[in-house]
Design a protein around this motif. Structure first.
Motif, PDB file in Angstrom:
ATOM      1  N   VAL A 147       0.849  -1.201   0.000  1.00 16.00           N
ATOM      2  CA  VAL A 147       0.000   0.000   0.000  1.00 16.00           C
ATOM      3  C   VAL A 147       0.875   1.239   0.000  1.00 16.00           C
ATOM      4  CG1 VAL A 147      -1.795   1.260   1.233  1.00 16.00           C
ATOM      5  CG2 VAL A 147      -1.811  -1.245   1.209  1.00 16.00           C
ATOM      6  N   ARG A 148       0.607   2.144  -0.949  1.00 17.92           N
ATOM      7  CA  ARG A 148       1.336   3.401  -1.086  1.00 17.92           C
ATOM      8  C   ARG A 148       0.334   4.538  -1.269  1.00 17.92           C
ATOM      9  NH1 ARG A 148       5.844   0.122  -3.505  1.00 17.92           N
ATOM     10  NH2 ARG A 148       7.458   1.546  -2.804  1.00 17.92           N
ATOM     11  N   GLN A 149       0.846   5.757  -1.317  1.00 14.46           N
ATOM     12  CA  GLN A 149      -0.017   6.919  -1.500  1.00 14.46           C
ATOM     13  C   GLN A 149      -0.348   7.153  -2.968  1.00 14.46           C
ATOM     14  OE1 GLN A 149       1.516  10.643   0.047  1.00 14.46           O
ATOM     15  NE2 GLN A 149      -0.536  11.475   0.267  1.00 14.46           N
ATOM     16  N   ASP A 150       0.581   6.875  -3.860  1.00 16.76           N
ATOM     17  CA  ASP A 150       0.408   7.151  -5.285  1.00 16.76           C
ATOM     18  C   ASP A 150      -0.715   6.284  -5.870  1.00 16.76           C
ATOM     19  OD1 ASP A 150       1.541   8.389  -7.846  1.00 16.76           O
ATOM     20  OD2 ASP A 150       1.557   6.243  -8.298  1.00 16.76           O
ATOM     21  N   GLU A 151      -1.714   6.938  -6.462  1.00 16.84           N
ATOM     22  CA  GLU A 151      -2.874   6.207  -6.973  1.00 16.84           C
ATOM     23  C   GLU A 151      -2.507   5.301  -8.142  1.00 16.84           C
ATOM     24  OE1 GLU A 151      -7.410   7.006  -8.646  1.00 16.84           O
ATOM     25  OE2 GLU A 151      -6.392   8.513  -7.408  1.00 16.84           O
ATOM     26  N   ALA A 152      -1.623   5.749  -9.014  1.00 15.24           N
ATOM     27  CA  ALA A 152      -1.214   4.906 -10.149  1.00 15.24           C
ATOM     28  C   ALA A 152      -0.529   3.631  -9.652  1.00 15.24           C
ATOM     29  CB  ALA A 152      -0.281   5.690 -11.069  1.00 15.24           C
ATOM     30  N   ALA A 153       0.313   3.774  -8.637  1.00 17.97           N
ATOM     31  CA  ALA A 153       0.980   2.607  -8.069  1.00 17.97           C
ATOM     32  C   ALA A 153      -0.030   1.657  -7.436  1.00 17.97           C
ATOM     33  CB  ALA A 153       2.013   3.041  -7.029  1.00 17.97           C
ATOM     34  N   MET A 154      -1.044   2.195  -6.801  1.00 18.79           N
ATOM     35  CA  MET A 154      -2.061   1.356  -6.183  1.00 18.79           C
ATOM     36  C   MET A 154      -2.903   0.627  -7.228  1.00 18.79           C
ATOM     37  SD  MET A 154      -1.651   1.280  -3.020  1.00 18.79           S
ATOM     38  CE  MET A 154      -3.150   0.347  -2.745  1.00 18.79           C
ATOM     39  N   LEU A 155      -3.235   1.328  -8.300  1.00 19.74           N
ATOM     40  CA  LEU A 155      -3.989   0.663  -9.370  1.00 19.74           C
ATOM     41  C   LEU A 155      -3.175  -0.476  -9.979  1.00 19.74           C
ATOM     42  CD1 LEU A 155      -5.593   3.775 -11.107  1.00 19.74           C
ATOM     43  CD2 LEU A 155      -6.771   2.014  -9.770  1.00 19.74           C
ATOM     44  N   ALA A 156      -1.877  -0.270 -10.079  1.00 18.88           N
ATOM     45  CA  ALA A 156      -1.011  -1.334 -10.596  1.00 18.88           C
ATOM     46  C   ALA A 156      -0.978  -2.525  -9.629  1.00 18.88           C
ATOM     47  CB  ALA A 156       0.398  -0.792 -10.822  1.00 18.88           C
ATOM     48  N   GLU A 157      -0.973  -2.250  -8.328  1.00 24.28           N
ATOM     49  CA  GLU A 157      -0.996  -3.325  -7.329  1.00 24.28           C
ATOM     50  C   GLU A 157      -2.294  -4.124  -7.420  1.00 24.28           C
ATOM     51  OE1 GLU A 157       1.104  -4.533  -4.278  1.00 24.28           O
ATOM     52  OE2 GLU A 157       2.119  -4.171  -6.169  1.00 24.28           O
ATOM     53  N   VAL A 158      -3.408  -3.414  -7.548  1.00 27.62           N
ATOM     54  CA  VAL A 158      -4.698  -4.095  -7.653  1.00 27.62           C
ATOM     55  C   VAL A 158      -4.746  -4.943  -8.914  1.00 27.62           C
ATOM     56  CG1 VAL A 158      -7.181  -3.757  -7.917  1.00 27.62           C
ATOM     57  CG2 VAL A 158      -5.909  -2.353  -6.303  1.00 27.62           C
ATOM     58  N   GLU A 159      -4.261  -4.392 -10.012  1.00 24.73           N
ATOM     59  CA  GLU A 159      -4.266  -5.148 -11.271  1.00 24.73           C
ATOM     60  C   GLU A 159      -3.375  -6.381 -11.179  1.00 24.73           C
ATOM     61  OE1 GLU A 159      -4.138  -4.277 -16.056  1.00 24.73           O
ATOM     62  OE2 GLU A 159      -3.139  -2.874 -14.687  1.00 24.73           O
ATOM     63  N   ARG A 160      -2.272  -6.267 -10.481  1.00 23.28           N
ATOM     64  CA  ARG A 160      -1.385  -7.421 -10.309  1.00 23.28           C
ATOM     65  C   ARG A 160      -2.041  -8.504  -9.461  1.00 23.28           C
ATOM     66  NH1 ARG A 160       1.719  -9.150  -6.374  1.00 23.28           N
ATOM     67  NH2 ARG A 160       1.404  -7.266  -5.100  1.00 23.28           N
ATOM     68  N   LEU A 161      -2.744  -8.082  -8.416  1.00 27.95           N
ATOM     69  CA  LEU A 161      -3.360  -9.045  -7.511  1.00 27.95           C
ATOM     70  C   LEU A 161      -4.660  -9.616  -8.071  1.00 27.95           C
ATOM     71  CD1 LEU A 161      -2.890 -10.143  -4.558  1.00 27.95           C
ATOM     72  CD2 LEU A 161      -4.603  -8.474  -3.844  1.00 27.95           C
ATOM     73  N   SER A 162      -5.501  -8.746  -8.659  1.00 28.92           N
ATOM     74  CA  SER A 162      -6.815  -9.170  -9.147  1.00 28.92           C
ATOM     75  C   SER A 162      -7.265  -8.249 -10.264  1.00 28.92           C
ATOM     76  CB  SER A 162      -7.833  -9.145  -7.996  1.00 28.92           C
ATOM     77  OG  SER A 162      -9.107  -9.530  -8.434  1.00 28.92           O
ATOM     78  N   PRO A 163      -6.864  -8.516 -11.506  1.00 31.95           N
ATOM     79  CA  PRO A 163      -7.143  -7.612 -12.640  1.00 31.95           C
ATOM     80  C   PRO A 163      -8.618  -7.252 -12.803  1.00 31.95           C
ATOM     81  CG  PRO A 163      -5.619  -9.355 -13.289  1.00 31.95           C
ATOM     82  CD  PRO A 163      -6.112  -9.712 -11.925  1.00 31.95           C
TER      83      PRO A 163
END
Length: 517
Positions: free
Chosen positions: A116-132
């Motif tokens: 979990v980070r503050q940057d929204e783009a980084a978070m969207l990438a994390e979500v896509e990696r975990l559950s597209p």
């Protein structure tokens, strides 16, 4: 002539003494209240039974390892900035606050993880990696958390909620946001992946609530993290507590450690001061209790007939879970376990089932989930050079259930289980490096903090135990008595307890010296 005299002393000499405010408890809510009362012109005395200020936000040092006993992160630094500004000072000059990136990492038994980070783009990438398939649902959840933030935090959380009218005004917003739903149900309506549902709904555990029964308004935490960041105070939260104490003494206030209040004295329906366990009596014009709300009403007002917070009412109250916390130091490990950051959440095999055992059944489960704090990643001063300081926190049942856990018997057994989980999943070889260690159980919270049932966060923040339904900041049991801290409005956690002092500030008038109109 009054030359060379402190301005406060000069004013008192001319106009008479300032009204006296007694604050029971030097927890962060009590200290914040004392600061605001001092800024309003009151002569303040803070009474606390421990040997240093901070309450749960204090620390214990052993063998060069500083164990931060309670809260470890600051999520809304503006609250502290506003508090210091109210006292004519600057928070950033008193406390070195560091923004963290990442905030924390969540790990699951299947080997997957979520950072979990503050940057929204980084978070969207994390979500896509975990559950597209859940990216769109995550965006919906995030936007909705912002709406809940404006209602639950900026509106309801920063103003008094002790009148029925306050409740009636809030109801339409609660209905619109479906506050009757739990945050776990709300997250499940946005995303499908069970891991992501956990990552979006677990935050109420940090304030003592079961995500499957706490209102979905607490989804606002996701927006808090995104908007304001997650920070760490160098020197730990203890450094904040000490800086608060400095402001109080600069204002002319007095902080008395190792001074335990035995009773709040009520005469003719008004709080007149306190009596200490030593027998000493201290008079006050107003009394503010930062003791647990349950302890305040059940113990400190035991000789006063109560209208609302009676013993039967408190017995029916639902309390937050207990905490088992293992604080430990390790030798020569600063460059070891490089994948373990400042904050790690280690999930067990069950989520809802474990929480049912803790909150409903009062059962100490064989499995566990752990929150791991490693402050030396950010703050090397927490341990001797080259060494590390940790704590591992496990939510457990409080002591109020039938057949409560006998921690005198189970404490070391459970600690060994915690160590085994850490060695297996995150800190291999831990046992060979252990040096200093300390264990807190719910019995410690009961005895050290006078917390009813050893609850870690006072009253559980269920919807009918929040806002108007929580113990009010202005007591209905006696005039001149106020409550702050985790057990009152707006609730537990650093934003909650600091916010309770902000609400107090709206309820208490400016002090008037003798002779003033």
């Amino acid at each position: 002539m009054l030359t060379g005299v402190d301005p406060v002393q000069k004013a008192e000499a001319l106009l008479g003494p300032r009204p006296h405010a007694v604050v029971i408890g030097a927890g962060l809510g009590g200290l914040a209240s004392a600061m605001r009362l001092g800024a309003k012109g009151y002569r303040v005395t803070v009474l606390d039974r421990l040997d240093s200020p901070g309450g749960r936000g204090s620390a214990i040092t052993q063998g060069g390892h500083r164990f931060d006993l309670g809260p470890t992160i600051v999520t809304v630094p503006q609250l502290f900035e506003d508090l210091w500004a109210a006292c004519g000072k600057r928070f950033e000059e008193a406390v070195d606050l560091r923004a963290l990136d990442p905030y924390y990492e969540i790990r699951w038994p299947d080997g997957s993880n979520f950072t979990v980070r503050q940057d929204e783009a980084a978070m969207l990438a994390e979500v896509e990696r975990l559950s597209p398939d859940d990216v769109k649902g995550y965006i919906v959840f995030l936007r909705d958390s912002e709406r809940r933030y404006h209602v639950g935090f900026e509106d309801l959380g920063r103003r008094p909620m002790h009148r029925v009218g306050d409740l009636l005004k809030a109801l339409p917003k609660f209905v619109l946001l479906r506050a009757d739903r739990s945050i776990a149900t709300h997250a499940a309506g946005c995303v499908k992946d069970a891991r992501l549902r956990m990552a979006l709904s677990f935050h109420p555990l940090f304030i003592g609530g079961n995500p499957f029964s706490v209102t979905s308004i607490y989804a606002l935490v996701s927006h808090l993290e995104k908007a304001f960041g997650v920070h760490y105070a160098m020197g730990g939260v203890e450094a904040i507590a000490k800086a608060m104490a400095d402001v109080i003494t600069d204002q002319g206030g007095l902080i008395r450690q190792k001074s335990e209040v035995d009773e709040i004295r009520i005469t003719d329906g008004r709080a007149r001061g306190v009596t200490l366990t030593s027998g000493e009596m201290i008079d006050a014009d107003i009394t503010v209790s930062n003791a647990d709300a349950g302890h305040t009403y059940d113990r400190l007002l035991r000789n006063h007939k109560r209208r609302r917070w009676t013993a039967p009412r408190l017995k029916r109250t639902r309390w937050s879970m207990g905490l088992f916390v293992w604080y430990f130091g390790t030798k020569g490990t600063r460059d070891k376990w490089q994948d373990v950051g400042h904050h790690t959440i280690l999930n067990g095999p069950r989520y809802q089932g474990l929480l049912q055992d803790i909150f409903q059944k009062g059962k100490l489960s064989e499995d566990m989930s752990l929150y791991i704090h490693r402050p030396t990643v950010t703050d090397p001063s927490a341990a001797p050079e080259g060494d590390d300081t940790f704590y591992a926190l496990s939510p457990v049942p409080h002591l109020g259930h039938d057949n409560p856990v006998d921690w005198a018997r189970m404490g070391e057994v459970y600690r060994q289980k915690v160590q085994a989980v850490l060695e297996r999943d995150v800190l291999p070889g831990l046992g060979a490096h252990l040096t200093e260690q300390l264990v807190f159980t719910p019995e410690t919270f009961r005895d050290r903090y006078l917390s009813p049932h050893g609850a870690g966060f006072s009253i559980e923040p269920r919807i009918l135990q929040s806002a108007y339904f929580r113990p009010h900041n202005v007591s209905e049991e006696a005039e001149g008595l106020f409550l702050v801290g985790a057990g009152t409005h707006p609730g537990a956690g650093l934003p909650g307890v600091i916010g309770s002092a902000e609400v107090l500030d709206q309820l208490v008038p400016h002090a008037k010296m003798a002779g003033q109109e």
